[in-house]
Scaffold this motif. Structure first.
Motif, PDB file in Angstrom:
ATOM      1  N   TRP A 194      59.172  79.893  38.247  1.00 29.56           N
ATOM      2  CA  TRP A 194      59.294  80.442  39.596  1.00 29.56           C
ATOM      3  C   TRP A 194      58.061  80.090  40.429  1.00 29.56           C
ATOM      4  CZ3 TRP A 194      63.221  83.701  41.591  1.00 29.56           C
ATOM      5  CH2 TRP A 194      64.217  84.061  40.671  1.00 29.56           C
ATOM      6  N   ASP A 195      58.269  79.825  41.723  1.00 29.53           N
ATOM      7  CA  ASP A 195      57.162  79.805  42.673  1.00 29.53           C
ATOM      8  C   ASP A 195      56.929  81.234  43.144  1.00 29.53           C
ATOM      9  OD1 ASP A 195      56.785  77.059  42.586  1.00 29.53           O
ATOM     10  OD2 ASP A 195      58.323  76.707  44.110  1.00 29.53           O
ATOM     11  N   VAL A 196      55.682  81.557  43.411  1.00 25.55           N
ATOM     12  CA  VAL A 196      55.339  82.907  43.852  1.00 25.55           C
ATOM     13  C   VAL A 196      54.556  82.810  45.158  1.00 25.55           C
ATOM     14  CG1 VAL A 196      54.185  85.072  43.292  1.00 25.55           C
ATOM     15  CG2 VAL A 196      55.252  83.721  41.465  1.00 25.55           C
ATOM     16  N   HIS A 197      55.021  83.534  46.156  1.00 23.01           N
ATOM     17  CA  HIS A 197      54.348  83.566  47.451  1.00 23.01           C
ATOM     18  C   HIS A 197      54.002  85.019  47.766  1.00 23.01           C
ATOM     19  CE1 HIS A 197      53.418  81.863  51.457  1.00 23.01           C
ATOM     20  NE2 HIS A 197      53.713  83.084  51.871  1.00 23.01           N
ATOM     21  N   HIS A 198      52.742  85.249  48.129  1.00 25.84           N
ATOM     22  CA  HIS A 198      52.283  86.599  48.453  1.00 25.84           C
ATOM     23  C   HIS A 198      52.246  86.813  49.962  1.00 25.84           C
ATOM     24  CE1 HIS A 198      50.634  85.980  44.393  1.00 25.84           C
ATOM     25  NE2 HIS A 198      50.730  87.292  44.253  1.00 25.84           N
ATOM     26  N   VAL A 199      52.639  87.998  50.391  1.00 17.27           N
ATOM     27  CA  VAL A 199      52.433  88.435  51.773  1.00 17.27           C
ATOM     28  C   VAL A 199      51.793  89.813  51.730  1.00 17.27           C
ATOM     29  CG1 VAL A 199      54.333  87.088  52.751  1.00 17.27           C
ATOM     30  CG2 VAL A 199      54.791  89.384  51.921  1.00 17.27           C
ATOM     31  N   ARG A 200      50.782  89.980  52.519  1.00 18.35           N
ATOM     32  CA  ARG A 200      50.109  91.281  52.545  1.00 18.35           C
ATOM     33  C   ARG A 200      50.862  92.286  53.403  1.00 18.35           C
ATOM     34  NH1 ARG A 200      44.774  91.107  50.734  1.00 18.35           N
ATOM     35  NH2 ARG A 200      43.991  89.017  50.281  1.00 18.35           N
ATOM     36  N   ALA A 201      51.567  91.794  54.411  1.00 15.11           N
ATOM     37  CA  ALA A 201      52.318  92.668  55.311  1.00 15.11           C
ATOM     38  C   ALA A 201      53.670  92.028  55.592  1.00 15.11           C
ATOM     39  CB  ALA A 201      51.557  92.890  56.619  1.00 15.11           C
ATOM     40  N   LEU A 202      54.652  92.856  55.915  1.00 16.35           N
ATOM     41  CA  LEU A 202      55.999  92.346  56.170  1.00 16.35           C
ATOM     42  C   LEU A 202      56.031  91.397  57.357  1.00 16.35           C
ATOM     43  CD1 LEU A 202      58.117  95.582  55.582  1.00 16.35           C
ATOM     44  CD2 LEU A 202      57.934  93.597  54.082  1.00 16.35           C
ATOM     45  N   GLU A 203      55.068  91.539  58.282  1.00 16.85           N
ATOM     46  CA  GLU A 203      55.043  90.658  59.450  1.00 16.85           C
ATOM     47  C   GLU A 203      54.874  89.192  59.055  1.00 16.85           C
ATOM     48  OE1 GLU A 203      53.922  94.732  60.724  1.00 16.85           O
ATOM     49  OE2 GLU A 203      53.386  93.401  59.068  1.00 16.85           O
ATOM     50  N   GLU A 204      54.306  88.926  57.866  1.00 16.04           N
ATOM     51  CA  GLU A 204      54.072  87.553  57.426  1.00 16.04           C
ATOM     52  C   GLU A 204      55.330  86.886  56.891  1.00 16.04           C
ATOM     53  OE1 GLU A 204      50.860  87.469  54.640  1.00 16.04           O
ATOM     54  OE2 GLU A 204      49.671  88.927  55.754  1.00 16.04           O
ATOM     55  N   LEU A 205      56.386  87.651  56.697  1.00 16.76           N
ATOM     56  CA  LEU A 205      57.592  87.095  56.072  1.00 16.76           C
ATOM     57  C   LEU A 205      58.266  86.039  56.941  1.00 16.76           C
ATOM     58  CD1 LEU A 205      59.229  90.266  54.482  1.00 16.76           C
ATOM     59  CD2 LEU A 205      58.367  88.254  53.276  1.00 16.76           C
ATOM     60  N   VAL A 206      58.274  86.251  58.258  1.00 16.95           N
ATOM     61  CA  VAL A 206      58.953  85.291  59.127  1.00 16.95           C
ATOM     62  C   VAL A 206      58.237  83.950  59.093  1.00 16.95           C
ATOM     63  CG1 VAL A 206      59.681  84.810  61.484  1.00 16.95           C
ATOM     64  CG2 VAL A 206      59.810  87.145  60.602  1.00 16.95           C
ATOM     65  N   ALA A 207      56.902  83.982  59.131  1.00 19.87           N
ATOM     66  CA  ALA A 207      56.145  82.732  59.043  1.00 19.87           C
ATOM     67  C   ALA A 207      56.414  82.045  57.707  1.00 19.87           C
ATOM     68  CB  ALA A 207      54.659  83.015  59.217  1.00 19.87           C
ATOM     69  N   PHE A 208      56.522  82.826  56.648  1.00 19.26           N
ATOM     70  CA  PHE A 208      56.844  82.234  55.353  1.00 19.26           C
ATOM     71  C   PHE A 208      58.217  81.569  55.381  1.00 19.26           C
ATOM     72  CE2 PHE A 208      59.690  82.939  51.787  1.00 19.26           C
ATOM     73  CZ  PHE A 208      59.158  82.046  50.869  1.00 19.26           C
ATOM     74  N   ALA A 209      59.206  82.259  55.951  1.00 22.66           N
ATOM     75  CA  ALA A 209      60.572  81.727  55.960  1.00 22.66           C
ATOM     76  C   ALA A 209      60.622  80.385  56.689  1.00 22.66           C
ATOM     77  CB  ALA A 209      61.521  82.725  56.615  1.00 22.66           C
ATOM     78  N   ARG A 210      59.899  80.288  57.789  1.00 23.10           N
ATOM     79  CA  ARG A 210      59.881  79.030  58.537  1.00 23.10           C
ATOM     80  C   ARG A 210      59.178  77.939  57.737  1.00 23.10           C
ATOM     81  NH1 ARG A 210      60.302  77.503  63.987  1.00 23.10           N
ATOM     82  NH2 ARG A 210      59.127  75.623  64.478  1.00 23.10           N
ATOM     83  N   ALA A 211      58.018  78.282  57.153  1.00 24.62           N
ATOM     84  CA  ALA A 211      57.261  77.290  56.405  1.00 24.62           C
ATOM     85  C   ALA A 211      57.963  76.881  55.114  1.00 24.62           C
ATOM     86  CB  ALA A 211      55.872  77.844  56.086  1.00 24.62           C
ATOM     87  N   PHE A 212      58.734  77.782  54.548  1.00 26.92           N
ATOM     88  CA  PHE A 212      59.411  77.532  53.266  1.00 26.92           C
ATOM     89  C   PHE A 212      60.280  76.276  53.336  1.00 26.92           C
ATOM     90  CE2 PHE A 212      63.258  78.158  50.691  1.00 26.92           C
ATOM     91  CZ  PHE A 212      62.689  78.301  49.438  1.00 26.92           C
ATOM     92  N   ALA A 213      61.144  76.205  54.345  1.00 23.08           N
ATOM     93  CA  ALA A 213      62.032  75.050  54.461  1.00 23.08           C
ATOM     94  C   ALA A 213      61.256  73.796  54.851  1.00 23.08           C
ATOM     95  CB  ALA A 213      63.130  75.335  55.476  1.00 23.08           C
ATOM     96  N   ARG A 214      60.238  73.942  55.685  1.00 25.32           N
ATOM     97  CA  ARG A 214      59.513  72.771  56.166  1.00 25.32           C
ATOM     98  C   ARG A 214      58.640  72.150  55.083  1.00 25.32           C
ATOM     99  NH1 ARG A 214      59.415  71.947  61.604  1.00 25.32           N
ATOM    100  NH2 ARG A 214      60.431  73.520  62.886  1.00 25.32           N
ATOM    101  N   SER A 215      57.790  72.939  54.454  1.00 30.11           N
ATOM    102  CA  SER A 215      56.816  72.390  53.520  1.00 30.11           C
ATOM    103  C   SER A 215      57.436  71.940  52.203  1.00 30.11           C
ATOM    104  CB  SER A 215      55.727  73.426  53.237  1.00 30.11           C
ATOM    105  OG  SER A 215      56.291  74.561  52.599  1.00 30.11           O
TER     106      SER A 215
END
Length: 586
Positions: free
Chosen positions: A558-579
């Motif tokens: 599994w890949d593991v991605h940490h977010v300290r706050a829920l606000e970071e989830l949207v940025a992760f979702a966008r970066a997930f598909a791109r990177s």
């Protein structure tokens, strides 16, 4: 011909004149002038004698009420007024929604009166334009209605504003009030401010709506305008203004929406050279919005209230779907595609009869006409069949997506409060659907409940309806639920799936627990092996904690991605598909 039919013909004959009051180039479909009960029901007319709908650009008139109110001779004024809603204020559903939003901000605790106040505002603007620029005697309509008696402060201010705008004799529209008393002085002063607001903001009616509503707030707080609304019922031509419509951009607070100064403190109304930011009523929040232009999410509950106020509300499911779809749209990217060893190319092989019900674009019209000059669907219509031959380029197929979201008690209800987790899920799911993938959504709060789409779906509404649901049970995503999808009989020949789970530290308890002789660790490991598209944990967790458990996750594939706050989830979702996957698309 009946009297009503004859009157209908006369009113229809004034339609072109009414259009010309705005411009000789103005064009709208002819009004629906209703005479029979069936016509009234078709147009959904109730108490008002006229209505407009922005979605289909309709104007409808209840001719029986026109006769009952003594307005038979006022066809030009009534029709020109209704046209004004289409070509001036609000003009379209988007501006109507922006007006309602501003009015709601200016009416704390009285937000439900926003449609009423916005209608007063738009009618003042339209009638003043027609009276001054087109020479239409709008005052005669109010005299004919006989509504001068003062039953409410708001209604009196409304009628007195017309007298001031048009230089009419005091008492010609509104009942005379003794202006020497404190109450009379207050009413007269507010009417004068209202007239100034109409003139100052005639070309910026969205911003002016907030000023006008702020002016009326004090009166609405004392009597709720029940008397004024009762009188206004017959004039409420915007009751169905947004029926059947959809408006984009409402899920975020518009720039300057909080700028709802009282007119007495507005230099554009009073003429004082006081900067707006320095006025007592310009709150820091309002000044920040105007200065930075930053937009913030409106919140799903307020979004639903706004849709209801503009008449575009359907049901709770639709509101949630539209809200989170709109929030996700700016972040959507094409979903990752995996390259297959070789693509195939279509190879024409022969002809067969095209049957009704098949896509019309499959018809080979040349071969159909060659067979018979008379085209008979299902008899002489032909379609070409194709085989496949290996191509030179590798094929690209999208990964299907499994989205598992923690819907335990620690997560708020996304239909009441803005949920970053649901926005992130929508970004991923809608991107996958856009690329041609199938999506399965699973909401889990274990121990407790888990719900999911029936399978891997292609329908966006099915996916979003489930995604915006709420459980509020348990402590974390039930990792054992992966076995419900990726069971021992999971077909190895189906398209690869990427498994993505959004949860928090409580998931480690589920990973260590055993069910039916198997631990969560083994179920999670087997799930991504069978899915063949990889897996990602998105953990709301400090990266320094649970280091051993996170290392085990990665060891299991599994890949593991940490977010300290829920606000970071949207940025992760966008970066997930791109990177991760854009490289695979090249």
């Amino acid at each position: 011909m009946s009297e009503l039919e004859a009157l209908r013909a006369k009113w229809l004959a004034r339609w072109e004149d009414a259009l010309a009051c705005w411009s000789r180039y103005t064009r709208l479909s002819a009004p629906r002038i209703c005479v029979t009960r069936e016509e009234l029901e078709r147009e959904k007319m109730s108490t008002a004698f006229a209505l407009i709908r922005l979605v289909d650009h309709a104007v409808a008139i209840d001719l029986a009420q026109i006769v009952d109110k003594g307005l038979e001779s006022h066809a030009l004024a009534v029709l020109a007024h209704e046209i004004g809603h289409h070509v001036y204020c609000p003009g379209d559903l988007s501006d109507h929604a922006r007006v309602i939003a501003r009015v709601r901000r200016a009416l704390p605790t009285r937000e439900h009166l926003a449609p009423f106040v916005s209608n007063l505002w738009s009618d003042l603007l339209i009638n003043d334009r027609l009276h001054r620029s087109a020479g239409v005697d709008m005052a005669a309509v109010y005299r004919a209605l006989g509504l001068a008696e003062r039953t409410n402060a708001v209604w009196w201010i409304y009628l007195r504003t017309y007298e001031l705008l048009w230089g009419l004799t005091r008492g010609s529209l509104a009942e005379r009030v003794d202006s020497s008393t404190p109450e009379g002085m207050q009413l007269e002063g507010d009417a004068q401010l209202a007239a100034r607001v109409v003139r100052a903001y005639s070309k910026d009616f969205v911003r002016g709506a907030g000023r006008f509503a702020s002016l009326l707030l004090g009166h609405l707080l004392t009597d709720d305008a029940a008397g004024a609304r009762q009188r206004w019922a017959i004039l409420n031509d915007t009751e169905s203004i947004g029926a059947g419509g959809e408006v984009d951009g409402l899920s975020e607070v518009d720039e300057g929406e909080d700028d709802v100064l009282h007119p007495a403190e507005d230099p554009e109304v009073t003429g004082r050279d006081t900067p707006r930011d320095e006025t007592p009523s310009a709150s820091p929040r309002s000044r920040g919005v105007m200065r930075t232009g930053t937009k913030t999410p409106r919140g799903p509950r307020e979004y639903g209230d706004l849709l209801r106020a503009i008449g575009a509300y359907t049901d709770e499911d639709d509101v949630a779907i539209r809200y989170y779809t709109e929030q996700a749209r700016p972040h959507l990217v094409p979903f990752p595609r995996r390259e297959s060893p070789r693509a195939t190319e279509p190879q024409p092989e022969g002809l067969e009869v095209w049957e009704p019900g098949s896509p019309i674009e499959r018809v080979d019209w040349v071969e159909s006409v060659v067979r018979s000059p008379v085209v008979i669907p299902g008899v002489t219509t032909m379609e070409r069949t194709y085989g496949e031959s290996p191509g030179a380029d590798p094929a690209r197929e999208p990964l299907d997506l499994y989205v598992g979201i923690d819907c335990s008690g620690s997560m708020g209800n996304p239909r009441l409060v803005h949920s970053h987790a649901i926005v992130a899920g929508a970004v991923l799911a809608l991107s996958a659907l856009r690329a041609g993938a199938r999506v399965k959504v699973v909401l889990s709060g274990e121990p407790g409940r888990t719900i999911s789409t029936p399978g891997f779906e292609r329908d966006a509404r099915t996916v979003m309806k489930l995604l915006t649901s709420y459980l509020g049970t348990g402590t974390a995503f039930g990792i054992h639920r992966l076995r419900d999808t990726f069971a021992d009989d999971w077909p190895t020949r189906r398209r690869a799936v990427h498994v993505l789970v959004v949860t928090d530290s409580d998931v480690f308890g589920h990973l260590g627990a055993e069910r039916e002789g198997r631990s969560g660790w083994s179920i999670a490991r087997d799930a991504i092996e069978r899915a063949r598209g990889g897996g990602t944990y998105v953990l709301r967790l400090d990266p320094s904690s649970h280091a051993a458990d996170v290392a085990r996750m990665r060891q299991d594939g599994w890949d593991v991605h940490h977010v300290r706050a829920l606000e970071e989830l949207v940025a992760f979702a966008r970066a997930f598909a791109r990177s991760r996957y854009h490289r695979a698309r090249r």
